[in-house]
Structure formats: structure tokens, C-alpha cells
Scaffold this motif. Structure first.
Motif, short mmCIF file in Angstrom:
data_model
loop_
_atom_site.label_atom_id
_atom_site.label_comp_id
_atom_site.label_asym_id
_atom_site.label_seq_id
_atom_site.Cartn_x
_atom_site.Cartn_y
_atom_site.Cartn_z
N VAL A 6 0.48 -1.02 -0.01
CA VAL A 6 0.03 -0.52 0.12
C VAL A 6 0.79 1.34 -0.33
O VAL A 6 0.26 1.85 -1.19
CB VAL A 6 -0.61 -0.46 1.35
N ASP A 7 1.99 1.17 0.82
CA ASP A 7 2.52 2.34 0.99
C ASP A 7 3.24 2.74 -0.44
O ASP A 7 3.68 4.11 -1.14
CB ASP A 7 3.65 2.29 2.11
N ALA A 8 3.90 1.62 -1.51
CA ALA A 8 4.48 1.51 -2.56
C ALA A 8 3.82 1.95 -3.80
O ALA A 8 4.39 2.24 -4.74
CB ALA A 8 5.33 0.47 -2.56
N SER A 9 2.41 2.26 -3.27
CA SER A 9 1.56 2.12 -4.40
C SER A 9 0.80 3.67 -4.81
O SER A 9 0.61 3.91 -3.26
CB SER A 9 0.20 0.79 -4.57
N ASP A 10 0.26 4.04 -5.60
CA ASP A 10 -0.33 4.68 -6.17
C ASP A 10 -1.74 4.66 -5.43
O ASP A 10 -3.38 5.35 -4.42
CB ASP A 10 -1.14 6.05 -7.23
N ARG A 11 -2.07 3.36 -5.57
CA ARG A 11 -3.73 2.89 -5.65
C ARG A 11 -3.90 1.17 -5.20
O ARG A 11 -3.12 1.06 -4.63
CB ARG A 11 -4.48 1.88 -6.78
N PHE A 12 -4.93 0.81 -4.15
CA PHE A 12 -4.74 -0.70 -3.38
C PHE A 12 -7.33 -0.70 -4.26
O PHE A 12 -6.96 -0.22 -4.10
CB PHE A 12 -4.74 -0.39 -2.25
N ASP B 45 -6.39 -1.16 -13.41
CA ASP B 45 -5.79 -0.26 -13.20
C ASP B 45 -4.78 0.45 -12.08
O ASP B 45 -3.99 0.40 -11.55
CB ASP B 45 -6.41 1.20 -11.90
N GLY B 46 -3.48 -0.87 -13.03
CA GLY B 46 -1.86 -0.76 -11.97
C GLY B 46 -2.25 -0.98 -10.57
O GLY B 46 -1.27 -0.67 -9.50
N CYS C 299 -9.25 2.25 -5.31
CA CYS C 299 -9.53 3.40 -4.20
C CYS C 299 -7.62 4.28 -5.23
O CYS C 299 -6.80 3.02 -4.80
CB CYS C 299 -9.33 2.91 -2.64
N ARG C 300 -7.56 5.41 -4.68
CA ARG C 300 -6.39 5.52 -4.67
C ARG C 300 -6.34 7.18 -3.32
O ARG C 300 -7.49 7.50 -2.87
CB ARG C 300 -6.92 7.51 -5.97
N LYS C 301 -5.08 6.64 -3.13
CA LYS C 301 -4.55 7.43 -1.81
C LYS C 301 -5.00 8.84 -1.41
O LYS C 301 -4.12 9.61 -3.08
CB LYS C 301 -3.16 6.91 -1.78
N LEU C 302 -5.16 9.30 -0.67
CA LEU C 302 -5.60 10.68 -0.83
C LEU C 302 -4.69 11.53 0.73
O LEU C 302 -3.80 12.01 0.52
CB LEU C 302 -6.23 11.19 -0.47
N TYR C 303 -4.69 10.30 1.74
CA TYR C 303 -3.57 10.92 2.93
C TYR C 303 -3.66 9.48 3.97
O TYR C 303 -4.30 8.76 3.81
CB TYR C 303 -4.87 11.67 3.83
N ALA C 304 -2.03 10.21 4.78
CA ALA C 304 -2.01 8.56 5.33
C ALA C 304 -1.60 9.32 6.70
O ALA C 304 -1.21 10.35 6.52
CB ALA C 304 -1.01 7.68 4.86
N ARG D 79 -13.76 3.67 -8.29
CA ARG D 79 -14.75 2.89 -9.92
C ARG D 79 -14.76 1.69 -8.69
O ARG D 79 -14.31 1.50 -7.17
CB ARG D 79 -13.71 2.05 -10.07
N ALA D 80 -16.33 1.08 -8.71
CA ALA D 80 -16.98 -0.30 -7.95
C ALA D 80 -17.24 -1.07 -9.15
O ALA D 80 -17.60 -0.65 -10.40
CB ALA D 80 -17.89 0.30 -7.76
N LEU D 81 -16.55 -2.08 -9.22
CA LEU D 81 -16.76 -3.05 -9.94
C LEU D 81 -17.64 -4.35 -9.61
O LEU D 81 -17.12 -4.42 -8.21
CB LEU D 81 -15.53 -3.99 -10.47
N ALA D 82 -18.31 -4.52 -9.90
CA ALA D 82 -19.78 -5.28 -9.94
C ALA D 82 -19.20 -6.85 -10.68
O ALA D 82 -19.30 -6.77 -11.56
CB ALA D 82 -21.00 -5.45 -9.45
#
Length: 169
Positions: free
Chosen positions: A67-73, A112-113, A126-131, A164-167
Motif C-alpha cells: 500500500v505504501d509503495a502504490s498510488d492505489r489499492f 488500474d495498476g 481506491c486512490r490514496k489521498l492521505y496517510a 471505481r466500483a466493479l461488481a
């Protein structure tokens, strides 16, 4: 089965049961390497004009490195038929078991990477905004520090935009 993108605003879910009772998988990384962990702490809401999710990861969790090494999770929600896989992913570290997903009976879903879980009913990208770390001096209700952090392994809180939401179709 394939995923279909749905409007995040149209999600009909109770976060208290979906996270607290049914659990979710927090997954990060890509085709070169990824890891997942079971989480039962988190939340959803609106922050900074965006649909947002919060997750909490302890410093010793291997998934935190991804998670720390990525922009998204991703946050993946699975049906009750995957309860054993969720339990396994909450107990076994990918640091110790390199084929953790396969041993849990799960498959990566690259999107999405980042990586989600193919068997999920719902995957949120999810795209990280804050930690921010949760330091002990910030606890107002001191009993929570005493109850949940006897080893002083305080969570890091992540706030992320739900892009994004993928169902499952």
C-alpha cells in the motif's frame, strides 16, 4: 465471471456489516508482486468532495508495504462461501507464504495498476489521498489504546478516493 463497472453512488451496502461482520480484503501491488490481507476495520463516506474509504493497517502487516509503495489499492468484498479464504488471509503473511492467494483459493484481478480479487462480488479501486499514523497521545478514550494496542503497534490510517466500483455480473 467478469466485472461490470457500476456508479459508486448507486452502491447499496451497509458498511457496518460488510466491513465489521463480513470483512474485506485490502490488496495492493501489481503483476510483479502483490499482497492481500483481511480487514474488519474501515469506513466509507464523503471527504474533500469525494467518495472516500478509510482503512487501518498495522506497521507489521506485509500488505502495508505494498500500500505504501502504490498510488492505489483495492477493497474486495467476498461472499460467505469464501469465509475460510478470508480467515486464511487474516492469519497468514505473504512475507512467509509467497503463494498466499493461491493457497487461500483466490486469484488476482489486475485493474488500474493495482490488484483486486477475482472471486470478489465487489471490488473498489481506491486512490490514496492521505496517510497518518495513530499516535497514542491522540487517544481521547484511553481505554481504546489500552485494549487494542498492548504491543504499541499503532495503525496507520489511510484515506482514499473510491475511484471505481466493479461488481460481478
Amino acid at each position: 465471471m467478469a466485472f461490470e463497472e457500476i456508479d459508486v453512488a448507486q452502491l447499496q451496502m451497509n458498511p457496518f456489516t460488510m466491513i465489521g461482520d463480513q470483512w474485506m480484503l485490502v490488496t495492493a501491488g501489481d503483476e510483479r508482486g502483490c499482497n492481500t490481507m483481511t480487514a474488519s476495520w474501515g469506513g466509507f463516506g464523503v471527504l474533500w468532495g469525494m467518495n472516500a474509504a478509510t482503512v487501518y493497517l498495522r506497521p507489521q502487516r506485509y500488505t502495508k508495504e505494498f500500500v505504501d509503495a502504490s498510488d492505489r489499492f483495492t477493497l474486495s468484498f467476498l461472499g460467505e462461501e469464501h469465509r475460510k479464504a478470508l480467515a486464511y488471509c487474516g492469519k497468514v503473511s505473504g512475507r512467509d507464504q509467497t503463494d498466499k492467494l493461491a493457497r487461500a483459493g483466490l486469484s488476482p484481478y489486475y485493474v488500474d495498476g493495482t490488484t483486486g480479487i477475482q472471486e470478489a462480488d465487489l471490488v473498489l479501486v481506491c486512490r490514496k489521498l492521505y496517510a497518518a499514523d495513530m499516535p497514542p497521545e491522540n487517544f481521547i478514550a484511553k481505554e481504546n489504546d489500552e485494549r487494542w494496542y498492548s504491543q504499541h503497534d499503532y495503525h496507520c490510517m489511510y484515506i482514499a478516493q473510491v475511484e471505481r466500483a466493479l461488481a460481478k455480473r
